[in-house]
Design an enzyme around this catalytic site. Structure first.
Site, PDB file in Angstrom:
ATOM      1  N   ASP A 193      35.203  24.809  34.323  1.00  0.00           N
ATOM      2  CA  ASP A 193      35.815  23.524  34.926  1.00  0.00           C
ATOM      3  C   ASP A 193      34.732  22.725  35.621  1.00  0.00           C
ATOM      4  O   ASP A 193      34.883  21.927  36.685  1.00  0.00           O
ATOM      5  CB  ASP A 193      36.897  24.037  36.247  1.00  0.00           C
ATOM      6  CG  ASP A 193      37.531  25.113  35.864  1.00  0.00           C
ATOM      7  OD1 ASP A 193      38.343  24.960  34.637  1.00  0.00           O
ATOM      8  OD2 ASP A 193      37.799  26.208  36.740  1.00  0.00           O
ATOM      9  N   HIS A 223      40.154  20.649  28.440  1.00  0.00           N
ATOM     10  CA  HIS A 223      39.233  19.697  28.720  1.00  0.00           C
ATOM     11  C   HIS A 223      39.927  18.469  28.833  1.00  0.00           C
ATOM     12  O   HIS A 223      40.834  18.187  28.093  1.00  0.00           O
ATOM     13  CB  HIS A 223      38.116  19.626  27.358  1.00  0.00           C
ATOM     14  CG  HIS A 223      37.323  20.801  27.257  1.00  0.00           C
ATOM     15  ND1 HIS A 223      36.496  20.921  26.276  1.00  0.00           N
ATOM     16  CD2 HIS A 223      36.875  21.820  28.090  1.00  0.00           C
ATOM     17  CE1 HIS A 223      35.813  22.119  26.461  1.00  0.00           C
ATOM     18  NE2 HIS A 223      36.029  22.459  27.664  1.00  0.00           N
TER      19      HIS A 223
END
Length: 449
Positions: free
Chosen positions: A35, A63
């Site tokens: 992340d 993503h």
């Protein structure tokens, strides 16, 4: 014997010079617990790339890429699929849930993604995630909770069980699906039975699933290639820019991460070679993506975690919620021990430092610089989770810049204290920062060199 004679002509039994030819592959990897904003860095590099590859993981990755105000989310497709001039590759190290792949493509088509199937290549050696793998993932988590009082916090996308099938040599690959379907059906049935023996509550609609898989086989057939041969030609053919986007991150790596709270693949640089079938010789720049603070999803040790108003501020300001799981992320100060460790394994060329703007409101910023065990500094990152839970973090305090950086587009635009924060990271880890992210959009990445 002269120096020259050791490079005799091939065929005379002499040693051949090392082959340093071919296109180099640029790699983007997460340097923390995931992340970090890899999608954005990949998107930036993908605009100039000819080939964009995924080498490991599955649709447990998430993503997010924002282009022209539209937010795309990718889980299995390489984020480079947005670039209509590039070819995207799903390598042999990736595990593929076919229904998930098509659902994701359809979701992004509604946002404007076009002709993705014409520019996607799937390795015939990639393993398939079946619906029962996903069901088993959930059942295993329930079982862990019951037996040990804690789960691993998987995404329940079937990733672990599929890599388990792969390691125990009972898995099925894309090449099996596209070959003799009768043989594939027998092996599918056997694998389902194997799991049902372990999990008596598991229900598998074998006929229904095989029917769907046969349909998917025809849809993906035009996209499937021998991945090794494809990559070999891409590397040794005319000049090309090849980009590899890693999923997950260093501390989630099955070998080097905070085991057992990790993913089931190698998300460090070695996974690039094994997940695409390319030699280490052809690895070029390796960029590590780092968030300006640290976050982690799920459970496991987290030395710099802030279970206080600092953690809450980072969580809310940074919108720290998982793309794949919608779970709130745990937040804490930047941990340089982790970054040094990730760099030992990956040998980063440079860092992309993201979400600097989230720290804009802080009076003071702390950075974890070393760990102590029983009052003694340790130069390594502990393998054992019980040990990691107990480390004492040494912090350096830096003054906050207390001004909005989101409109900054050049290094000179950044407040001096923000520049100092970046230099502090570079000096401590020994890796230069090439990009600084101060917002969500493409243009909010400041390139330094």
């Amino acid at each position: 014997m002269s120096h020259k004679s050791c490079y005799a002509n091939p065929g005379t039994g002499g040693k051949r010079p090392r082959n340093d030819k071919g296109n180099k592959v640029t790699v983007v990897l997460g340097a923390q617990w995931g992340d970090e904003g890899k999608g954005k860095v990949v998107d930036l590099l993908a605009t100039e790339s000819d080939i964009i590859c995924r080498c490991q993981g599955g649709n447990n990755a998430g993503h997010t890429v924002v282009v022209d105000g539209k937010e795309y989310d990718f889980h299995l497709l390489p984020s480079g699929i947005i670039n209509s001039k590039a070819v995207s590759v799903i390598g042999n190290g990736v595990v593929i849930h076919l229904p998930g792949l098509f659902e994701e493509a359809e979701r992004n088509e509604k946002k404007g993604l076009k002709d993705w199937e014409k520019r996607l290549i799937i390795s015939d050696r990639a393993h398939i995630v079946f619906d029962f793998h996903q069901a088993v993932d959930g059942l295993q988590e329930v079982q862990r909770q019951a037996q040990e009082g804690k789960s691993i916090g998987t995404t329940k996308k079937g990733i672990g069980p599929t890599y388990s099938s792969k390691a125990s040599r009972t898995g099925l690959r894309i090449c099996d699906l596209l070959d003799d379907f009768k043989e594939f059906s027998t092996r599918f049935n056997n694998l389902a039975k194997q799991y049902q023996a372990m999990f008596p509550t598991l229900v598998v609609d074998v006929e229904g699933q095989l029917k769907k898989l046969k349909e998917y086989a025809e849809r993906i057939r035009p996209m499937v290639r021998d991945g090794v041969y494809f990559m070999y030609n891409a590397i040794n053919g005319p000049p090309k820019k090849i980009l590899v986007e890693g999923a997950n991150a260093a501390l989630l790596d099955i070998d080097f991460g905070t085991y057992p709270f990790v993913t089931s693949s190698n998300c460090t640089v070695g996974g690039v070679c094994t997940g695409l079938g390319i030699p280490p010789l052809n690895i070029g720049d390796v960029y590590g993506v780092v968030k300006a603070y640290t976050t982690r999803v799920g459970i496991g040790a987290f030395p710099t975690e802030q279970l206080n108003e600092v953690g809450e501020l980072l969580q809310t300001r940074g919108h720290e919620v998982g793309v794949t799981t919608a779970r709130k992320r745990r937040c804490g100060w930047l941990d340089l021990v982790i970054l040094r460790y990730a760099n030992m394994i990956n040998g980063f060329t440079a860092f992309a430092l993201t979400k600097l703007d989230i720290l804009d409101v802080m009076d003071e910023i702390k950075v974890g610089v070393s760990y102590k065990i029983n009052g003694k500094k340790i130069p390594y990152f502990p393998a054992n989770m019980d040990v990691l839970q107990k480390v004492e973090v040494e912090y350096e305090k830096l003054p906050g810049w207390k001004s909005d950086t989101s409109a900054c587009r050049k290094w000179e635009d950044l407040p001096v204290k923000a520049q100092n924060y970046i230099r502090f990271i570079e000096n401590h880890v020994g890796v230069p920062v090439k990009w600084v992210g101060v917002g969500k959009a493409r243009e909010s990445m400041i390139q330094m060199f």
